[in-house]
Scaffold this motif. Sequence first.
Motif, short mmCIF file in Angstrom:
data_model
loop_
_atom_site.label_atom_id
_atom_site.label_comp_id
_atom_site.label_asym_id
_atom_site.label_seq_id
_atom_site.Cartn_x
_atom_site.Cartn_y
_atom_site.Cartn_z
N ILE A 55 0.83 -1.22 -0.14
CA ILE A 55 -0.11 0.11 0.06
C ILE A 55 0.91 1.30 -0.07
O ILE A 55 2.01 1.35 0.69
CB ILE A 55 -1.06 0.06 1.16
N VAL A 56 0.45 2.27 -0.90
CA VAL A 56 1.40 3.47 -0.88
C VAL A 56 0.47 4.51 -0.51
O VAL A 56 -0.65 4.87 -1.30
CB VAL A 56 1.74 3.64 -2.52
N PRO A 57 0.89 5.19 0.52
CA PRO A 57 -0.02 6.40 0.86
C PRO A 57 0.23 7.84 -0.02
O PRO A 57 1.56 7.88 -0.46
CB PRO A 57 0.40 6.79 2.41
N ILE A 58 -1.04 8.57 -0.16
CA ILE A 58 -0.68 9.77 -1.14
C ILE A 58 -1.36 10.66 0.06
O ILE A 58 -2.58 10.38 0.38
CB ILE A 58 -1.49 9.76 -2.33
N THR A 59 -0.71 12.06 0.02
CA THR A 59 -1.21 13.11 0.76
C THR A 59 -1.58 14.19 -0.04
O THR A 59 -1.02 14.45 -1.13
CB THR A 59 -0.31 13.24 1.89
N MET A 60 -2.06 15.37 0.55
CA MET A 60 -2.08 16.66 -0.02
C MET A 60 -0.72 17.51 0.41
O MET A 60 -0.21 17.28 1.31
CB MET A 60 -3.27 17.31 0.39
N GLU A 61 -0.60 18.45 -0.50
CA GLU A 61 0.64 19.13 -0.40
C GLU A 61 0.52 19.91 0.96
O GLU A 61 -0.61 20.32 1.35
CB GLU A 61 0.95 20.43 -1.49
#
Length: 136
Positions: A55-61
């Motif tokens: 699983i690869v987490p993605i976040t906001m800037e």
Amino acid sequence: MKYALTLFSLLMVSFTSSANVSIITHAENTLTLSNDVIERIFLGKQKTLPSGHTIVPITMEEALEDQQTFNSTVLNKSSSQLKAYWSKLIFTGKGTPPKAVSTKDEMLELISTNPNMIGYVVGAVENHNVNVVATY
């Protein structure tokens, strides 16, 4: 006039603080994750799901209000605490922060096309190509 501004400010604070955070994955992922697992994924402490899939987490800037809402609501950390956390991990070679996107639409597009990614949306989720696995 002074009372109108005060009332407006109070309404904005209550509106902002009531925004919900939805943790999202690809539409094919029909899983439920505990708060602890979600926190571990977004802090780089866990790189696989309980099923064993990566699983690869993605976040906001960092500068975006959505990221600040996510940090405080889901991770229980301020932006400065999180920045210090990642700085320490980067310096020691023990981790790298999640990839950051700049818009809600970019987040939805990325998650809806990548089954191994997990992200979040503040507010309503209007894209049917993602699955909400938790709501805060």
